[in-house]
Design a protein around this motif. Structure first.
Motif, PDB file in Angstrom:
ATOM      1  N   ARG A  30       0.820  -1.260   0.087  1.00 38.49           N
ATOM      2  CA  ARG A  30       0.248   0.006  -0.130  1.00 38.49           C
ATOM      3  C   ARG A  30       0.877   1.156   0.078  1.00 38.49           C
ATOM      4  NH1 ARG A  30      -2.759  -3.224   3.487  1.00 38.49           N
ATOM      5  NH2 ARG A  30      -2.021  -1.994   5.436  1.00 38.49           N
ATOM      6  N   LEU A  31       1.953   1.366   0.610  1.00 37.83           N
ATOM      7  CA  LEU A  31       2.881   2.402   0.689  1.00 37.83           C
ATOM      8  C   LEU A  31       3.496   2.725  -0.462  1.00 37.83           C
ATOM      9  CD1 LEU A  31       4.411   4.436   2.409  1.00 37.83           C
ATOM     10  CD2 LEU A  31       6.052   2.842   2.847  1.00 37.83           C
ATOM     11  N   TYR A  32       3.950   1.647  -1.234  1.00 37.92           N
ATOM     12  CA  TYR A  32       4.581   2.061  -2.483  1.00 37.92           C
ATOM     13  C   TYR A  32       3.441   2.340  -3.541  1.00 37.92           C
ATOM     14  CZ  TYR A  32       9.170   0.015  -0.828  1.00 37.92           C
ATOM     15  OH  TYR A  32      10.419   0.004  -0.384  1.00 37.92           O
ATOM     16  N   SER A  33       2.399   1.714  -3.508  1.00 40.09           N
ATOM     17  CA  SER A  33       1.358   2.249  -4.422  1.00 40.09           C
ATOM     18  C   SER A  33       1.003   3.660  -4.227  1.00 40.09           C
ATOM     19  CB  SER A  33       0.012   1.349  -4.027  1.00 40.09           C
ATOM     20  OG  SER A  33      -1.013   1.830  -4.957  1.00 40.09           O
ATOM     21  N   THR A  34       0.843   4.244  -2.820  1.00 41.98           N
ATOM     22  CA  THR A  34       0.524   5.523  -2.570  1.00 41.98           C
ATOM     23  C   THR A  34       1.794   6.335  -3.222  1.00 41.98           C
ATOM     24  OG1 THR A  34      -0.700   4.885  -0.707  1.00 41.98           O
ATOM     25  CG2 THR A  34       0.294   7.118  -0.961  1.00 41.98           C
ATOM     26  N   VAL A  35       2.966   6.002  -3.034  1.00 40.90           N
ATOM     27  CA  VAL A  35       4.216   6.755  -3.357  1.00 40.90           C
ATOM     28  C   VAL A  35       4.197   6.801  -4.810  1.00 40.90           C
ATOM     29  CG1 VAL A  35       6.725   6.750  -3.515  1.00 40.90           C
ATOM     30  CG2 VAL A  35       5.697   6.135  -1.086  1.00 40.90           C
ATOM     31  N   PHE A  36       3.883   5.715  -5.397  1.00 37.23           N
ATOM     32  CA  PHE A  36       4.293   5.836  -6.879  1.00 37.23           C
ATOM     33  C   PHE A  36       2.858   6.531  -7.327  1.00 37.23           C
ATOM     34  CE2 PHE A  36       7.095   2.326  -6.560  1.00 37.23           C
ATOM     35  CZ  PHE A  36       8.196   2.759  -6.916  1.00 37.23           C
ATOM     36  N   ALA A  37       1.829   6.726  -6.802  1.00 36.52           N
ATOM     37  CA  ALA A  37       0.721   7.675  -7.230  1.00 36.52           C
ATOM     38  C   ALA A  37       1.042   8.972  -7.173  1.00 36.52           C
ATOM     39  CB  ALA A  37      -0.521   6.984  -6.553  1.00 36.52           C
ATOM     40  N   LEU A  38       1.466   9.454  -5.894  1.00 38.19           N
ATOM     41  CA  LEU A  38       2.127  10.540  -5.767  1.00 38.19           C
ATOM     42  C   LEU A  38       3.038  11.041  -6.744  1.00 38.19           C
ATOM     43  CD1 LEU A  38       2.180  10.799  -2.027  1.00 38.19           C
ATOM     44  CD2 LEU A  38       0.617  11.869  -3.290  1.00 38.19           C
ATOM     45  N   ALA A  39       3.920  10.267  -7.023  1.00 35.31           N
ATOM     46  CA  ALA A  39       4.945  10.500  -8.036  1.00 35.31           C
ATOM     47  C   ALA A  39       4.523  10.733  -9.557  1.00 35.31           C
ATOM     48  CB  ALA A  39       6.041   9.298  -8.236  1.00 35.31           C
ATOM     49  N   ALA A  40       3.347   9.963  -9.787  1.00 37.25           N
ATOM     50  CA  ALA A  40       2.805  10.238 -11.086  1.00 37.25           C
ATOM     51  C   ALA A  40       2.046  11.646 -11.138  1.00 37.25           C
ATOM     52  CB  ALA A  40       1.746   9.111 -11.392  1.00 37.25           C
ATOM     53  N   GLU A  41       1.659  11.954 -10.146  1.00 34.90           N
ATOM     54  CA  GLU A  41       0.798  13.096  -9.867  1.00 34.90           C
ATOM     55  C   GLU A  41       1.890  14.422 -10.075  1.00 34.90           C
ATOM     56  OE1 GLU A  41      -2.384  13.847  -9.669  1.00 34.90           O
ATOM     57  OE2 GLU A  41      -2.894  11.818 -10.100  1.00 34.90           O
ATOM     58  N   ILE A  91      13.780   9.012  -8.391  1.00 35.97           N
ATOM     59  CA  ILE A  91      12.804   8.261  -7.516  1.00 35.97           C
ATOM     60  C   ILE A  91      13.232   6.734  -7.328  1.00 35.97           C
ATOM     61  CG2 ILE A  91      10.265   7.377  -7.375  1.00 35.97           C
ATOM     62  CD1 ILE A  91       9.609  10.064  -8.661  1.00 35.97           C
ATOM     63  N   MET A  92      13.703   6.242  -8.400  1.00 32.57           N
ATOM     64  CA  MET A  92      14.011   4.734  -8.359  1.00 32.57           C
ATOM     65  C   MET A  92      15.309   4.499  -7.981  1.00 32.57           C
ATOM     66  SD  MET A  92      11.025   3.498  -9.105  1.00 32.57           S
ATOM     67  CE  MET A  92      11.562   1.554  -9.313  1.00 32.57           C
ATOM     68  N   ARG A  93      16.251   5.482  -7.660  1.00 37.73           N
ATOM     69  CA  ARG A  93      17.645   5.179  -7.577  1.00 37.73           C
ATOM     70  C   ARG A  93      17.916   4.400  -6.079  1.00 37.73           C
ATOM     71  NH1 ARG A  93      21.729   3.511  -9.394  1.00 37.73           N
ATOM     72  NH2 ARG A  93      23.676   4.147  -8.174  1.00 37.73           N
ATOM     73  N   GLY A  94      16.900   4.421  -5.257  1.00 34.32           N
ATOM     74  CA  GLY A  94      17.212   3.492  -4.133  1.00 34.32           C
ATOM     75  C   GLY A  94      17.011   2.063  -4.540  1.00 34.32           C
ATOM     76  N   PHE A  95      15.944   1.916  -5.149  1.00 37.02           N
ATOM     77  CA  PHE A  95      15.603   0.477  -5.637  1.00 37.02           C
ATOM     78  C   PHE A  95      16.956  -0.167  -6.576  1.00 37.02           C
ATOM     79  CE2 PHE A  95      11.261   1.903  -5.023  1.00 37.02           C
ATOM     80  CZ  PHE A  95      10.914   0.984  -4.295  1.00 37.02           C
ATOM     81  N   GLN A  96      17.275   0.952  -7.284  1.00 35.01           N
ATOM     82  CA  GLN A  96      18.381   0.598  -8.415  1.00 35.01           C
ATOM     83  C   GLN A  96      19.725   0.119  -7.650  1.00 35.01           C
ATOM     84  OE1 GLN A  96      18.212   0.012 -11.637  1.00 35.01           O
ATOM     85  NE2 GLN A  96      20.310  -0.445 -11.800  1.00 35.01           N
ATOM     86  N   GLN A  97      19.995   1.089  -6.554  1.00 38.52           N
ATOM     87  CA  GLN A  97      21.178   0.777  -5.648  1.00 38.52           C
ATOM     88  C   GLN A  97      20.979  -0.637  -5.142  1.00 38.52           C
ATOM     89  OE1 GLN A  97      21.092   4.346  -3.373  1.00 38.52           O
ATOM     90  NE2 GLN A  97      22.842   5.083  -4.656  1.00 38.52           N
TER      91      GLN A  97
END
Length: 119
Positions: A30-41, A91-97
C-alpha cells in the motif's frame, strides 16, 4: 447538457481481481502504491507547469483553454521526456542501488566483518 463526471467516485472504484502482492507485509504494498501514485501526480504537475511556462514565454498571457489544448512540439516533447526520465531515475535510485548491490560480486560487508572476526 450531460451530467458532469464524478471523478472522485470514479477514482475510488476497484479493479477486478485480486490486488498483486509483492511484499510479505501488505502495508508495504500500500505504501509503495501510494508513493508511486504521488510520483505520477508530481510528474503530471511538472508537465503542466512546463506548459504554463512555455505559453507565458511565447504569449505573455494565459488562458485555461490554451493550457488544456497545448500540444508540445518535438523539441519540447524531447525535453519533457529527458526531464521525466531523470525524475523517475531519482525516484527509483534507491531500488536501483539495492539491485546493483545484489548483483555485485563483492560479499556484503557483514560477511567480511564476520569472517575477519573469526580469524
Amino acid at each position: 447538457m450531460s451530467d458532469p463526471i464524478d471523478w472522485v467516485s470514479l477514482s475510488g472504484r476497484r479493479a477486478k481481481g485480486k490486488r498483486p502482492e509483492y511484499f510479505e507485509d501488505p502495508a508495504l504494498d500500500r505504501l509503495y502504491s501510494t508513493v508511486f501514485a504521488l510520483a505520477a501526480e508530481v510528474s503530471a504537475l511538472r508537465e503542466r507547469q512546463d506548459t504554463i511556462e512555455r505559453l507565458l514565454e511565447t504569449n505573455g498571457v494565459l488562458r485555461r483553454e490554451d493550457i488544456e489544448s497545448y500540444e508540445p512540439d518535438r523539441e519540447a516533447g524531447e525535453e519533457r521526456g529527458l526531464a521525466t526520465r531523470a525524475y523517475v531515475s531519482r525516484i527509483m535510485r534507491g531500488f536501483q542501488q539495492h539491485v546493483e548491490a545484489m548483483e555485485a560480486d563483492d560479499p556484503p560487508i557483514m560477511d567480511v566483518v564476520e569472517r575477519l572476526s573469526r580469524e
